[in-house]
Design a protein around this motif. Structure first.
Motif, short mmCIF file in Angstrom:
data_model
loop_
_atom_site.label_atom_id
_atom_site.label_comp_id
_atom_site.label_asym_id
_atom_site.label_seq_id
_atom_site.Cartn_x
_atom_site.Cartn_y
_atom_site.Cartn_z
N ALA A 176 -16.88 41.65 -1.36
CA ALA A 176 -17.11 41.04 -2.35
C ALA A 176 -18.74 40.71 -2.08
N ILE A 177 -19.16 40.35 -1.11
CA ILE A 177 -20.77 40.14 -0.71
C ILE A 177 -21.45 41.32 -0.96
N MET A 178 -21.08 42.28 -0.57
CA MET A 178 -21.88 43.65 -0.85
C MET A 178 -21.95 44.06 -2.32
N PHE A 179 -21.02 43.87 -2.92
CA PHE A 179 -20.83 44.10 -4.50
C PHE A 179 -21.59 43.04 -5.32
N SER A 180 -21.89 41.77 -4.89
CA SER A 180 -22.18 40.69 -5.60
C SER A 180 -23.07 41.07 -6.44
N PRO A 181 -24.29 41.72 -6.13
CA PRO A 181 -25.40 42.01 -7.04
C PRO A 181 -25.04 43.09 -8.15
N LEU A 182 -23.98 43.46 -8.30
CA LEU A 182 -23.55 44.67 -9.25
C LEU A 182 -24.04 44.18 -10.56
N GLY A 183 -23.35 42.87 -10.85
CA GLY A 183 -23.33 42.28 -12.43
C GLY A 183 -25.02 42.63 -12.65
N GLU A 184 -25.66 41.85 -11.94
CA GLU A 184 -27.17 41.73 -12.12
C GLU A 184 -27.65 43.02 -12.37
N GLY B 170 -17.37 40.62 -16.59
CA GLY B 170 -16.35 41.81 -16.99
C GLY B 170 -16.54 43.20 -16.74
N GLN B 171 -17.90 43.51 -17.01
CA GLN B 171 -18.21 44.90 -16.58
C GLN B 171 -18.08 45.19 -15.21
N THR B 172 -18.36 44.31 -14.13
CA THR B 172 -18.13 44.46 -13.02
C THR B 172 -16.80 44.57 -12.57
N ARG B 173 -16.09 43.91 -13.05
CA ARG B 173 -14.58 44.03 -12.85
C ARG B 173 -13.99 45.25 -13.20
N ASP B 174 -14.40 45.60 -14.48
CA ASP B 174 -14.08 46.91 -15.01
C ASP B 174 -14.39 48.13 -14.31
N LEU B 175 -15.60 48.05 -13.75
CA LEU B 175 -16.01 49.28 -12.79
C LEU B 175 -15.27 49.17 -11.49
N LEU B 176 -14.86 48.19 -11.06
CA LEU B 176 -14.35 47.99 -9.52
C LEU B 176 -12.51 48.13 -9.61
N GLU C 75 -11.52 41.30 -9.02
CA GLU C 75 -10.95 39.92 -9.51
C GLU C 75 -11.92 38.80 -8.84
N VAL C 76 -12.22 38.80 -7.71
CA VAL C 76 -13.15 37.68 -6.96
C VAL C 76 -14.38 37.65 -7.65
N LEU C 77 -15.11 39.01 -7.67
CA LEU C 77 -16.41 39.15 -8.37
C LEU C 77 -16.55 38.47 -9.94
N TYR C 78 -15.19 38.68 -10.35
CA TYR C 78 -15.35 38.55 -12.03
C TYR C 78 -15.05 36.80 -11.94
N LEU C 79 -14.63 36.21 -11.09
CA LEU C 79 -14.50 34.59 -11.03
C LEU C 79 -15.61 34.15 -10.20
N SER C 80 -16.55 34.82 -9.59
CA SER C 80 -17.50 34.15 -8.81
C SER C 80 -18.80 33.29 -9.42
N GLY C 81 -18.56 33.48 -10.61
CA GLY C 81 -19.56 32.59 -11.45
C GLY C 81 -18.96 31.36 -11.96
N ILE D 51 -24.82 39.76 -23.81
CA ILE D 51 -24.95 40.71 -22.75
C ILE D 51 -24.70 40.04 -21.19
N LEU D 52 -25.23 38.91 -21.33
CA LEU D 52 -25.26 37.95 -19.96
C LEU D 52 -23.80 37.71 -19.76
#
Length: 294
Positions: free
Chosen positions: A186-194, A224-230, A241-247, A218-219
């Motif tokens: 999750a840490i490694m992928f965390s910047p994917l949304g940005e 959701g885009q990150t979750r759908d990709l992974l 799911e972790v990345l989706y809820l990390s905000g 868009i923001l």
């Protein structure tokens, strides 16, 4: 002296069966016995690395299938064996379909048959552990390659992962998190949304400047885009799911608006949000060590 470190858990209401396991395997493996399901589950929750779990079909408490199914939460890679005197198709179907039983043993069971069954179960467990470790290493290597490629185009977004990963592992140790693989992914992928966002929108958001309605949409869609990709990548469903809820804030603020609150937010997502917020609250030269310790 026990010659093997494999741990066997046996749950059976018949004390003679428990005594037989202890006498037969005491010199080979570590054996822990229980005469009902709840104490066994409580012990499994606090003790990890179990190789084999044996249960009788009519175990006092939640029954053999119910106990073996529940044990998956605490010992997902343990091999499950059921002892039964019932030659019922329904018993077999329930055990296989719901509890993932590897092997059935009919009562009464000879010492030779029992020894062979436990040896086969331990071998199965070893294969499961090896395959999971190999898969995680392969996936970790693939993820690292992907992250390295993305960071070539979005170096600023991915710069923080090298700082956050050791911080996350320190927090995981304090929180007594037994498994850290999902947290590290999750840490490694965390910047994917940005990395998926237009830089203009991201810079205005970070500077707390006003966004247009379309920019806000868009923001808001980035998690959701990150979750759908992974989510369609094997073994990364939970990370998605972790990345989706990390905000999502502990008080219910943030993204997504209809997400969980408090302890219903996965712990990994809460750790990720904390470290991300700390990163952006820190000066340009990086996270202050004293601030992280606090």
């Amino acid at each position: 002296m026990v010659a093997n470190v494999n741990q066997i858990v046996v749950a059976d209401g018949d004390l003679k069966v428990l005594d037989a396991f202890e006498r037969l395997f005491a010199g080979q493996y570590r054996v822990k016995t229980f005469d009902e399901s709840e104490e066994a589950l409580k012990w499994l929750k606090e003790n990890h690395g179990v190789s084999v779990i044996v249960s009788c079909a009519n175990l006092p408490g939640r029954g053999g299938s119910g106990f073996l199914k529940s044990s998956e939460t605490y010992a997902p890679l343990a091999t499950r064996v059921m002892l039964t005197a019932q030659n019922s198709v329904e018993v077999f179907k329930q055990a296989v379909n719901e509890a993932g039983v590897f092997m059935f043993l009919s009562k009464p069971c000879s010492p030779q048959e029992l020894s062979s069954a436990i040896e086969a179960s331990i071998a199965h467990h070893s294969r499961m552990v090896f395959e999971r470790t190999l898969l995680e290493k392969t996936l970790s290597g693939s993820v690292k390659l992907l992250i390295d490629m993305l960071s070539l185009f979005h170096s600023e977004a991915f710069r923080r992962t090298a700082v956050m990963r050791p911080q996350a592992l320190k927090l995981a140790k304090v929180l007594e998190m037994k498994k850290t693989w999902e947290l590290e992914m999750a840490i490694m992928f965390s910047p994917l949304g940005e990395a998926l966002l237009p830089k203009e929108i991201l810079s205005r958001y970070r500077a707390a400047k006003t966004l247009t309605e379309s920019q806000r949409e868009i923001l808001a869609g980035a998690p959701g885009q990150t979750r759908d990709l992974l989510k369609n990548i094997p073994q990364l469903e939970k990370v998605a799911e972790v990345l989706y809820l990390s905000g999502r804030g502990y008080d219910g603020s943030g993204f997504p608006e209809d997400g969980p609150t408090g302890k219903d937010i996965p712990l990994t997502a809460r750790v990720l949000k904390l470290l991300t917020d700390l990163w952006y609250a820190s000066p340009e030269n990086g996270v202050d060590a004293a601030a992280f310790e606090a």
